[in-house]
Design a protein around this motif. Structure first.
Motif, PDB file in Angstrom:
ATOM      1  N   ARG B 120       0.825  -1.210   0.000  1.00 35.14           N
ATOM      2  CA  ARG B 120       0.000   0.000   0.000  1.00 35.14           C
ATOM      3  C   ARG B 120       0.856   1.256   0.000  1.00 35.14           C
ATOM      4  O   ARG B 120       0.483   2.286  -0.562  1.00 35.14           O
ATOM      5  CB  ARG B 120      -0.915   0.008   1.231  1.00 35.14           C
ATOM      6  N   ALA B 121       2.004   1.158   0.673  1.00 34.43           N
ATOM      7  CA  ALA B 121       2.852   2.350   0.821  1.00 34.43           C
ATOM      8  C   ALA B 121       3.508   2.742  -0.493  1.00 34.43           C
ATOM      9  O   ALA B 121       3.946   3.883  -0.666  1.00 34.43           O
ATOM     10  CB  ALA B 121       3.913   2.100   1.895  1.00 34.43           C
ATOM     11  N   ILE B 122       3.585   1.814  -1.431  1.00 32.27           N
ATOM     12  CA  ILE B 122       4.369   2.046  -2.640  1.00 32.27           C
ATOM     13  C   ILE B 122       3.525   2.620  -3.785  1.00 32.27           C
ATOM     14  O   ILE B 122       4.063   3.077  -4.806  1.00 32.27           O
ATOM     15  CB  ILE B 122       5.091   0.743  -3.051  1.00 32.27           C
ATOM     16  N   VAL B 123       2.208   2.634  -3.607  1.00 32.87           N
ATOM     17  CA  VAL B 123       1.305   3.099  -4.667  1.00 32.87           C
ATOM     18  C   VAL B 123       1.630   4.536  -5.086  1.00 32.87           C
ATOM     19  O   VAL B 123       1.723   4.840  -6.279  1.00 32.87           O
ATOM     20  CB  VAL B 123      -0.174   2.993  -4.207  1.00 32.87           C
ATOM     21  N   GLY B 124       1.812   5.396  -4.090  1.00 29.88           N
ATOM     22  CA  GLY B 124       2.095   6.802  -4.386  1.00 29.88           C
ATOM     23  C   GLY B 124       3.397   6.983  -5.153  1.00 29.88           C
ATOM     24  O   GLY B 124       3.514   7.833  -6.037  1.00 29.88           O
ATOM     25  N   ILE B 125       4.387   6.172  -4.797  1.00 25.81           N
ATOM     26  CA  ILE B 125       5.686   6.219  -5.471  1.00 25.81           C
ATOM     27  C   ILE B 125       5.530   5.867  -6.950  1.00 25.81           C
ATOM     28  O   ILE B 125       6.119   6.523  -7.825  1.00 25.81           O
ATOM     29  CB  ILE B 125       6.662   5.209  -4.812  1.00 25.81           C
ATOM     30  N   LYS B 126       4.741   4.839  -7.223  1.00 25.18           N
ATOM     31  CA  LYS B 126       4.547   4.432  -8.620  1.00 25.18           C
ATOM     32  C   LYS B 126       3.863   5.545  -9.419  1.00 25.18           C
ATOM     33  O   LYS B 126       4.254   5.839 -10.561  1.00 25.18           O
ATOM     34  CB  LYS B 126       3.696   3.148  -8.689  1.00 25.18           C
ATOM     35  N   ASP B 179       1.892   1.627  12.132  1.00 26.77           N
ATOM     36  CA  ASP B 179       2.541   0.364  12.488  1.00 26.77           C
ATOM     37  C   ASP B 179       4.058   0.537  12.447  1.00 26.77           C
ATOM     38  O   ASP B 179       4.646   0.707  11.384  1.00 26.77           O
ATOM     39  CB  ASP B 179       2.113  -0.727  11.475  1.00 26.77           C
ATOM     40  N   PRO B 180       4.701   0.474  13.613  1.00 27.18           N
ATOM     41  CA  PRO B 180       6.151   0.691  13.670  1.00 27.18           C
ATOM     42  C   PRO B 180       6.925  -0.277  12.776  1.00 27.18           C
ATOM     43  O   PRO B 180       8.059   0.017  12.386  1.00 27.18           O
ATOM     44  CB  PRO B 180       6.501   0.434  15.142  1.00 27.18           C
ATOM     45  N   ARG B 181       6.313  -1.410  12.436  1.00 29.91           N
ATOM     46  CA  ARG B 181       7.023  -2.348  11.553  1.00 29.91           C
ATOM     47  C   ARG B 181       7.179  -1.794  10.135  1.00 29.91           C
ATOM     48  O   ARG B 181       7.966  -2.293   9.345  1.00 29.91           O
ATOM     49  CB  ARG B 181       6.287  -3.691  11.512  1.00 29.91           C
ATOM     50  N   ASN B 182       6.402  -0.759   9.820  1.00 26.31           N
ATOM     51  CA  ASN B 182       6.535  -0.114   8.501  1.00 26.31           C
ATOM     52  C   ASN B 182       7.659   0.926   8.452  1.00 26.31           C
ATOM     53  O   ASN B 182       7.980   1.440   7.379  1.00 26.31           O
ATOM     54  CB  ASN B 182       5.229   0.604   8.138  1.00 26.31           C
ATOM     55  N   ILE B 183       8.199   1.280   9.627  1.00 20.43           N
ATOM     56  CA  ILE B 183       9.080   2.451   9.679  1.00 20.43           C
ATOM     57  C   ILE B 183      10.306   2.321   8.781  1.00 20.43           C
ATOM     58  O   ILE B 183      10.609   3.219   7.982  1.00 20.43           O
ATOM     59  CB  ILE B 183       9.480   2.763  11.153  1.00 20.43           C
ATOM     60  N   THR B 184      10.993   1.209   8.859  1.00 23.83           N
ATOM     61  CA  THR B 184      12.219   1.078   8.062  1.00 23.83           C
ATOM     62  C   THR B 184      11.919   1.127   6.567  1.00 23.83           C
ATOM     63  O   THR B 184      12.564   1.871   5.810  1.00 23.83           O
ATOM     64  CB  THR B 184      12.940  -0.246   8.406  1.00 23.83           C
ATOM     65  N   PHE B 185      10.931   0.340   6.160  1.00 25.71           N
ATOM     66  CA  PHE B 185      10.571   0.316   4.737  1.00 25.71           C
ATOM     67  C   PHE B 185      10.174   1.710   4.251  1.00 25.71           C
ATOM     68  O   PHE B 185      10.649   2.185   3.206  1.00 25.71           O
ATOM     69  CB  PHE B 185       9.429  -0.688   4.521  1.00 25.71           C
ATOM     70  N   CYS B 186       9.313   2.357   5.019  1.00 24.67           N
ATOM     71  CA  CYS B 186       8.833   3.679   4.590  1.00 24.67           C
ATOM     72  C   CYS B 186       9.939   4.735   4.621  1.00 24.67           C
ATOM     73  O   CYS B 186       9.929   5.674   3.814  1.00 24.67           O
ATOM     74  CB  CYS B 186       7.645   4.119   5.436  1.00 24.67           C
ATOM     75  N   ALA B 187      10.893   4.587   5.529  1.00 23.44           N
ATOM     76  CA  ALA B 187      12.023   5.520   5.540  1.00 23.44           C
ATOM     77  C   ALA B 187      12.789   5.408   4.221  1.00 23.44           C
ATOM     78  O   ALA B 187      13.182   6.422   3.627  1.00 23.44           O
ATOM     79  CB  ALA B 187      12.947   5.230   6.720  1.00 23.44           C
ATOM     80  N   HIS B 188      12.960   4.179   3.750  1.00 25.57           N
ATOM     81  CA  HIS B 188      13.615   4.004   2.443  1.00 25.57           C
ATOM     82  C   HIS B 188      12.777   4.632   1.331  1.00 25.57           C
ATOM     83  O   HIS B 188      13.311   5.267   0.419  1.00 25.57           O
ATOM     84  CB  HIS B 188      13.843   2.519   2.166  1.00 25.57           C
ATOM     85  N   LEU B 189      11.459   4.453   1.417  1.00 26.60           N
ATOM     86  CA  LEU B 189      10.595   5.017   0.381  1.00 26.60           C
ATOM     87  C   LEU B 189      10.622   6.541   0.369  1.00 26.60           C
ATOM     88  O   LEU B 189      10.466   7.169  -0.687  1.00 26.60           O
ATOM     89  CB  LEU B 189       9.155   4.518   0.535  1.00 26.60           C
ATOM     90  N   LEU B 190      10.817   7.144   1.541  1.00 24.46           N
ATOM     91  CA  LEU B 190      10.950   8.614   1.581  1.00 24.46           C
ATOM     92  C   LEU B 190      12.071   9.063   0.647  1.00 24.46           C
ATOM     93  O   LEU B 190      11.920  10.022  -0.113  1.00 24.46           O
ATOM     94  CB  LEU B 190      11.263   9.089   3.005  1.00 24.46           C
ATOM     95  N   PHE B 191      13.195   8.354   0.718  1.00 26.68           N
ATOM     96  CA  PHE B 191      14.322   8.725  -0.144  1.00 26.68           C
ATOM     97  C   PHE B 191      13.996   8.483  -1.619  1.00 26.68           C
ATOM     98  O   PHE B 191      14.385   9.265  -2.481  1.00 26.68           O
ATOM     99  CB  PHE B 191      15.579   7.944   0.250  1.00 26.68           C
ATOM    100  N   CYS B 192      13.275   7.384  -1.881  1.00 20.83           N
ATOM    101  CA  CYS B 192      12.907   7.110  -3.284  1.00 20.83           C
ATOM    102  C   CYS B 192      12.023   8.226  -3.822  1.00 20.83           C
ATOM    103  O   CYS B 192      12.190   8.673  -4.965  1.00 20.83           O
ATOM    104  CB  CYS B 192      12.180   5.764  -3.392  1.00 20.83           C
ATOM    105  N   SER B 193      11.087   8.664  -3.003  1.00 22.78           N
ATOM    106  CA  SER B 193      10.174   9.701  -3.491  1.00 22.78           C
ATOM    107  C   SER B 193      10.933  11.014  -3.727  1.00 22.78           C
ATOM    108  O   SER B 193      10.675  11.735  -4.691  1.00 22.78           O
ATOM    109  CB  SER B 193       8.993   9.866  -2.521  1.00 22.78           C
ATOM    110  N   LYS B 194      11.899  11.284  -2.857  1.00 21.98           N
ATOM    111  CA  LYS B 194      12.742  12.475  -3.076  1.00 21.98           C
ATOM    112  C   LYS B 194      13.541  12.343  -4.374  1.00 21.98           C
ATOM    113  O   LYS B 194      13.689  13.302  -5.146  1.00 21.98           O
ATOM    114  CB  LYS B 194      13.663  12.675  -1.872  1.00 21.98           C
TER     115      LYS B 194
END
Lengths: 241, 241
Positions: B120-126, B179-194
């Motif tokens: 779900r978190a990756i939809v916006g990136i795509k 969900d704290p289990r998403n934190i690491t993955f989403c932190a990486h996605l922050l950089f991808c979106s940048k």
């Protein structure tokens, strides 16, 4: 006599480039220091000052590029002198981007000004920035003195900055996991730490330019300009050795 | 006849630059698409392929720079032609960095391969990447055809990409807080979106170069090259109007 005149005019062209680059270096260094000071202290006035200073770097870079291109067109320099001019264009480009990165940090500081800042989370960022500032200062000295050994030293020390960024990344994730109220602030700090890491990459680029200026060896084709944009890259450091 | 010969040789020089840039554009576009496909699908082979392709862009950029400088030194072009050469150097620089940004995403995808991915978190990136790819494609067409209107259009649409990044930023923070289990993955996605947002900035830079090539107006001094490095900047868009 005509030839001597041409040589003297050309030397004056090169001198002008050197002086502009020295000025850019001074401005960029101060911006980097001020940006993180503003971030750490929540000092909006200082952050605005950093943002405002950036246009000075843009103007200087434009001047250097234009003067360099005109010098090439007018004087048709041979290999060694062409190197000086290409080197000036490259260093100006790196310093301009260092200024942009400092400006990014300052702007982000303004954006997160009202949120809760977690002082513990910012310690690593300050440490990274001290290190990056030192790299920048040293490589500008190396450039001014055409000192290959000093440039090589900066080039090698950049790996430490990359390692610091990895550690700050993990540290910030920990703060986020400990307390969800830290998440927004620490997400902003992730970007700041990436910006600082990239300042180090530009210092490395300048080190490579010093090497190129002095030795005439081309920059390695597998990493030209690439470093400044590259995440998480600590391999392939063998090129300058 | 000697003059005509010089002109023809010069045209050949410019042709070569154009062809190299078209090749860079094709490579860069494909890297951007593949990088986010690899990220979304967790496709390590594709990610490795993107990383491996980047050196092709580096080589092409080096060739363009060297050929451009030699052309200036040899042919001493006058104003309008000098513009073509400077434009080529700038566009090559932007495309090389687009490749670096795609490579960053691919490398990050490899790094997070083993962790839990939250689809779900990756939809916006795509979505962001589709938009950025379109900007890139359009601006390369605008460059090939020296089409100022089309370039202006890209330049204006980049603001939408910035808005998309803001929304992805907030979305990712929400996933982290849920969900704290998403934190690491989403932190990486922050950089991808940048990274994707910065790809759009390079498309904007190229649009400005097209404008400069066709009209001869200098890029504005308050934002030369600056955009590609600038976070959160949607103001000061009035320069091309």
């Amino acid at each position: 006599v005509a030839d001597q005149h041409t040589v003297r005019a050309y030397d004056k062209d090169l001198d002008l480039l050197e002086r502009r680059i020295a000025e850019m270096g001074g401005v960029a260094e101060k911006m980097v220091i001020d940006a993180v000071d503003a971030l750490a202290a929540g000092d909006a006035a200082l952050a605005h000052q950093v943002v405002g200073t950036d246009s000075r770097l843009d103007v200087l870079q434009r001047e250097i590029e234009e003067h360099a291109i005109l010098t090439i067109a007018r004087r048709q320099p041979v290999a060694i002198d062409l190197r000086e001019i290409i080197g000036a264009i490259r260093v100006a480009g790196d310093l301009e981007r260092v200024g942009d990165l400092a400006k990014n940090i300052a702007k982000r500081s303004l954006k997160i000004g009202v949120e809760t800042r977690a002082p513990r989370a910012i310690v690593g960022i300050k440490h990274m920035n001290d290190f990056a500032t030192e790299l920048l200062k040293d490589v500008l000295d190396a450039f001014a003195q055409r000192d290959v050994e000093r440039a090589r030293d900066v080039w090698e020390r950049d790996a430490e900055l990359d390692a610091l960024e990895d550690s700050v990344f993990r540290d910030l994730l920990t703060h986020m996991m400990e307390d969800p109220r830290n998440i927004t602030f620490c997400a902003h700090l992730l970007f700041c730490s990436k910006n600082i890491e990239r300042i180090g990459d530009h210092a490395t680029n300048i080190a490579e330019t010093v090497f190129y200026l002095v030795t005439g060896s081309n920059l390695p084709t597998d990493r030209p300009h690439g470093r400044q944009e590259t995440d998480m890259e600590t391999d392939a450091r063998g090129e300058l050795r």
